[in-house]
Scaffold this active site. Sequence first.
Site, PDB file in Angstrom:
ATOM      1  N   CYS A 119       0.804  -1.223   0.000  1.00 33.55           N
ATOM      2  CA  CYS A 119       0.000   0.000   0.000  1.00 33.55           C
ATOM      3  C   CYS A 119       0.837   1.273   0.000  1.00 33.55           C
ATOM      4  O   CYS A 119       0.313   2.359  -0.235  1.00 33.55           O
ATOM      5  CB  CYS A 119      -0.960   0.005   1.185  1.00 33.55           C
ATOM      6  SG  CYS A 119      -2.039  -1.447   1.239  1.00 33.55           S
ATOM      7  N   HIS A 243      -2.921   6.945   2.319  1.00 33.79           N
ATOM      8  CA  HIS A 243      -3.470   5.679   1.850  1.00 33.79           C
ATOM      9  C   HIS A 243      -4.839   5.468   2.473  1.00 33.79           C
ATOM     10  O   HIS A 243      -5.033   5.670   3.676  1.00 33.79           O
ATOM     11  CB  HIS A 243      -2.531   4.531   2.228  1.00 33.79           C
ATOM     12  CG  HIS A 243      -3.145   3.181   2.113  1.00 33.79           C
ATOM     13  ND1 HIS A 243      -3.840   2.772   1.003  1.00 33.79           N
ATOM     14  CD2 HIS A 243      -3.189   2.136   3.000  1.00 33.79           C
ATOM     15  CE1 HIS A 243      -4.273   1.546   1.192  1.00 33.79           C
ATOM     16  NE2 HIS A 243      -3.893   1.138   2.391  1.00 33.79           N
ATOM     17  N   ASN A 273     -10.508   0.105  -0.005  1.00 34.82           N
ATOM     18  CA  ASN A 273      -9.049   0.103   0.111  1.00 34.82           C
ATOM     19  C   ASN A 273      -8.473  -0.530  -1.150  1.00 34.82           C
ATOM     20  O   ASN A 273      -8.600  -1.732  -1.362  1.00 34.82           O
ATOM     21  CB  ASN A 273      -8.641  -0.684   1.356  1.00 34.82           C
ATOM     22  CG  ASN A 273      -7.136  -0.762   1.559  1.00 34.82           C
ATOM     23  OD1 ASN A 273      -6.361  -0.609   0.634  1.00 34.82           O
ATOM     24  ND2 ASN A 273      -6.730  -1.033   2.799  1.00 34.82           N
TER      25      ASN A 273
END
Length: 317
Positions: A119, A243, A273
């Site tokens: 990520c 993020h 996500n």
Amino acid sequence: MKTSPASPGARVVAFGEYQPANVVTNDDLAARVDTSDEWIRSRVGIAERRIASPEESLTDMAVAAGGKALAASGLGPEAIDLVIVATCTQKDQIPNTSASVAARLGITAPGAFDVNAACAGFCYALSLANDAVRGGSARNVLVIGAEKLSDWLDWDDRSTCVIFADGAGAVVVSAAEEPGIGPVVWGSSGDRADKIYLRDHKYLHQEGQTVFRWTTTELYPVALEALERAGVAPEELTAFVPHQANLRIVESIARRLGAPQALVARDIVTAGNTSSASIPLALSRMIGRGELPSGSTVLTLGFGAGLTYAAQVLRLP
């Protein structure tokens, strides 16, 4: 020996994004696993997410986002010297994604490589693009964050299937007289790499509470250091785009920054996500909505499996 002239600076000059058409709501997931719209919203803040069809590949999404960024830059494919794709969900390690993306976009013989920092991948790739331009190795770099996390989910595991999603975001980084990308602050906590991993080598699994504590207690100093290295005070920020891991994590870090005037990206609510795609995807969508005018000062912060993290300040064109 001839060398390419180094550039005094580099900046992001264009953005692009792509999301699959298929919208999956919390109620859709509740029809399969023991969960509810209220449970998901209260714990991770997600209302819906996009999931790619079985026929739609990670490379397809990267090409779509990269093509939009390239078009927005006003550059032709021949102007791109380097293509970097940040991803951790490509099903096949060979061939790499970046070379295939470049070929499909008509970019001839560029440098091409993938980055897997999970990520945090986009922030890592953006820093590498910045260094390549400033060092004279490239003039224009296409950077893409793309993930098809749905290929790695156990759809009967409510702890993961409600969180992750698919998508891609892209930027073009070009040489500039004035730097527009601040110094990166990056690192890793490899002693905790086992907190996010592939269960049985096929299903994404994370120890949610451990990851939550790590992100909400240890990462805001990284963001503050990135501001300091860029010479930017928190009150000068236009936006904070971390993020999109979990809305509670995003808002917790934002509060600790001490920049109440900054617009905080909350793309996770409708995008889920999307790992390395989440920061460029959120940025592109915010720009498209007119929320980030020219000259905006933006702080990015990526973090995830590894455990890896990276932050940098951007000044938007």
